[in-house]
Design a protein around this motif. Structure first.
Motif, PDB file in Angstrom:
ATOM      1  N   ARG A 275       0.842  -1.193   0.000  1.00  8.16           N
ATOM      2  CA  ARG A 275       0.000   0.000   0.000  1.00  8.16           C
ATOM      3  C   ARG A 275       0.882   1.249   0.000  1.00  8.16           C
ATOM      4  O   ARG A 275       1.977   1.225   0.558  1.00  8.16           O
ATOM      5  N   PRO A 276       0.415   2.353  -0.581  1.00  7.63           N
ATOM      6  CA  PRO A 276       1.275   3.526  -0.749  1.00  7.63           C
ATOM      7  C   PRO A 276       1.442   4.349   0.529  1.00  7.63           C
ATOM      8  O   PRO A 276       0.588   4.352   1.410  1.00  7.63           O
ATOM      9  N   GLY A 277       2.583   5.034   0.591  1.00  7.43           N
ATOM     10  CA  GLY A 277       2.799   6.069   1.588  1.00  7.43           C
ATOM     11  C   GLY A 277       3.196   5.626   2.973  1.00  7.43           C
ATOM     12  O   GLY A 277       3.264   6.451   3.884  1.00  7.43           O
ATOM     13  N   GLY A 278       3.501   4.349   3.153  1.00  7.07           N
ATOM     14  CA  GLY A 278       3.805   3.869   4.495  1.00  7.07           C
ATOM     15  C   GLY A 278       5.259   3.491   4.695  1.00  7.07           C
ATOM     16  O   GLY A 278       6.110   3.661   3.818  1.00  7.07           O
ATOM     17  N   GLU A 279       5.532   2.960   5.878  1.00  7.76           N
ATOM     18  CA  GLU A 279       6.876   2.549   6.248  1.00  7.76           C
ATOM     19  C   GLU A 279       7.386   1.419   5.352  1.00  7.76           C
ATOM     20  O   GLU A 279       8.574   1.359   5.027  1.00  7.76           O
ATOM     21  N   MET A 280       6.486   0.541   4.917  1.00  3.02           N
ATOM     22  CA  MET A 280       6.886  -0.586   4.084  1.00  3.02           C
ATOM     23  C   MET A 280       7.506  -0.099   2.775  1.00  3.02           C
ATOM     24  O   MET A 280       8.567  -0.568   2.359  1.00  3.02           O
ATOM     25  N   GLN A 281       6.854   0.843   2.142  1.00  3.80           N
ATOM     26  CA  GLN A 281       7.356   1.384   0.886  1.00  3.80           C
ATOM     27  C   GLN A 281       8.694   2.087   1.092  1.00  3.80           C
ATOM     28  O   GLN A 281       9.638   1.920   0.308  1.00  3.80           O
ATOM     29  N   ARG A 282       8.804   2.852   2.172  1.00  5.62           N
ATOM     30  CA  ARG A 282      10.037   3.601   2.425  1.00  5.62           C
ATOM     31  C   ARG A 282      11.216   2.678   2.671  1.00  5.62           C
ATOM     32  O   ARG A 282      12.301   2.871   2.119  1.00  5.62           O
ATOM     33  N   VAL A 283      11.017   1.654   3.508  1.00  8.85           N
ATOM     34  CA  VAL A 283      12.109   0.732   3.821  1.00  8.85           C
ATOM     35  C   VAL A 283      12.583   0.011   2.561  1.00  8.85           C
ATOM     36  O   VAL A 283      13.788  -0.158   2.339  1.00  8.85           O
ATOM     37  N   ALA A 284      11.644  -0.413   1.730  1.00  8.53           N
ATOM     38  CA  ALA A 284      12.015  -1.098   0.490  1.00  8.53           C
ATOM     39  C   ALA A 284      12.823  -0.181  -0.423  1.00  8.53           C
ATOM     40  O   ALA A 284      13.864  -0.579  -0.969  1.00  8.53           O
ATOM     41  N   GLN A 285      12.340   1.048  -0.592  1.00 10.35           N
ATOM     42  CA  GLN A 285      13.044   1.986  -1.464  1.00 10.35           C
ATOM     43  C   GLN A 285      14.420   2.334  -0.911  1.00 10.35           C
ATOM     44  O   GLN A 285      15.396   2.464  -1.670  1.00 10.35           O
ATOM     45  N   ASP A 286      14.541   2.473   0.413  1.00 13.80           N
ATOM     46  CA  ASP A 286      15.841   2.756   1.029  1.00 13.80           C
ATOM     47  C   ASP A 286      16.844   1.636   0.781  1.00 13.80           C
ATOM     48  O   ASP A 286      18.057   1.848   0.817  1.00 13.80           O
ATOM     49  N   ASN A 287      16.318   0.427   0.543  1.00 12.02           N
ATOM     50  CA  ASN A 287      17.179  -0.723   0.286  1.00 12.02           C
ATOM     51  C   ASN A 287      17.328  -1.031  -1.201  1.00 12.02           C
ATOM     52  O   ASN A 287      17.813  -2.099  -1.570  1.00 12.02           O
ATOM     53  N   GLY A 288      16.911  -0.091  -2.040  1.00 16.87           N
ATOM     54  CA  GLY A 288      17.107  -0.241  -3.474  1.00 16.87           C
ATOM     55  C   GLY A 288      16.193  -1.233  -4.143  1.00 16.87           C
ATOM     56  O   GLY A 288      16.490  -1.715  -5.244  1.00 16.87           O
TER      57      GLY A 288
END
Length: 362
Positions: free
Chosen positions: A37-50
């Motif tokens: 789902r958009p805009g949450g911690e899950m998306q951020r952590v994944a993107q931070d890890n490439g």
């Protein structure tokens, strides 16, 4: 091979571990993306890890036929396999992937209704007891379920004595103090009320000279639960060490501890328990099935106590204290070997890849 990992959530408590598992599969040459789902911690952590991320918010998770947008989102990555976590993700992905002829593999971490996995071609259970439940209570086919235990990053949690010393100093602990710790979000099923009562009893029973301390590492959870723990501790004369905010990196707390206690009433397959073991802590856990898949007498890697029984926990806590540093050290040595041999991300990734190969060949 292209794999789309789908979790129907904005954030999950084990999100960082989930991303680490995905990266371990990447090391085996799998091209991957994560959908959440958009805009949450899950998306951020994944993107931070490439990790490439796709986002999708279902109209009503319980009615997958209303989420036609799922197909459009999946087409942007064109995976060979969709691997889901959480029952709603399995239900949505399974329903729509039939029309795209994409096999769905679903991991479950807790008991759920079999209908959510009706369209999954294969499932992965995080624990043997959970597979047995889904077979015996939900009627699922045992041949379509593999058990792959949740892993832990043993190197990341290997104890740092420098951090241990400085962290204990900030907590006001001397070298001779003993710190018992429990860890998790503050909810009823974690059984922290049992731990507080058990610790109060330990202080009555134990005759050693060390000063005993108790910490509850975690936060969040149910409203008013933190205050209830503090109130119970006050009534029993227990000084309770608790963080002011939710702890995202628990390593300093674990390294500062001496004995880990897990009094849970219910678990799927506890990552917290694995993290404590990997941190070099002797552990005492509830005698519930997921814990007894890890802690067994023949392995000599910890003790178990009766669920929901403060007196039983107190007895095992005193027993652990009376072993002394040398005896506890032998337990830790055994635990670390078991972690390295059975619960690494590399081992879990190899087993997961074998499931993918089996599905695609089938």
């Amino acid at each position: 091979m292209r794999v789309l990992h789908y979790v129907d959530a904005e954030s999950i408590s084990w999100g960082t571990a989930y991303v680490e598992a995905i990266k371990s599969l990447e090391a085996l040459g799998i091209e991957q993306a994560l959908m959440c789902r958009p805009g949450g911690e899950m998306q951020r952590v994944a993107q931070d890890n490439g990790i490439r991320t796709l986002t999708f918010r279902p109209v009503i998770a319980a009615l997958p036929m209303l989420s036609q947008g799922f197909v459009r989102t999946v087409k942007t990555f064109a995976p060979d396999i969709i691997h889901t976590r959480l029952s709603s993700a399995a239900y949505i992905a399974g329903y729509w992937s039939r029309f795209r002829h994409i096999p769905v593999v679903s991991t479950f971490d807790k008991p759920a209704k079999a209908k959510y996995y009706a369209y999954s071609v294969h499932c992965i259970s995080c624990a043997e007891w959970l597979k047995n439940y889904m077979v015996n209570a939900q009627g699922m086919n045992p041949e379509k379920i593999d058990v792959i235990h949740n892993p832990v990053n043993a190197e990341k949690f290997a104890r740092d004595d420098g951090v241990r010393h400085s962290f204990r100093k900030t907590l006001g602990l001397s070298d001779n103090d003993i710190l018992f710790s429990g860890m998790g979000i503050y909810i009823f099923r974690k059984g922290f009320d049992v731990l507080i009562k058990a610790f109060a009893r330990v202080k009555e029973l134990y005759t050693g000279r060390e000063t005993l301390n108790l910490a509850l590492i975690g936060g969040g959870g149910e409203k008013g639960m933190r205050e209830s723990y503090m109130r119970l501790a006050g009534e029993l004369g227990v000084k309770l060490i608790m963080p002011e905010e939710f702890v995202k990196d628990v390593r300093g707390w674990l390294w500062a501890s001496d004995i880990f206690v897990m009094p849970s009433r219910e678990e799927g397959f506890s990552i917290a328990l694995l993290e404590a073991l990997a941190s070099g802590l002797p552990v005492i856990a509830s005698d519930i099935e997921p814990c007894t898949e890890i802690i067994t007498p023949e392995r000599n890697n910890g003790f178990t106590a009766r669920k929901d029984d403060p007196e039983s926990f107190a007895h095992e806590m005193v027993r652990m204290l009376e072993l002394g540093e040398e005896g506890r050290g032998r337990i830790v040595e055994s635990s670390l070997k078991i972690i390295r041999d059975n619960f690494t991300y590399e081992a879990a990734a190899e087993k997961t890849l074998a499931v993918y190969d089996k599905v695609l060949q089938g």
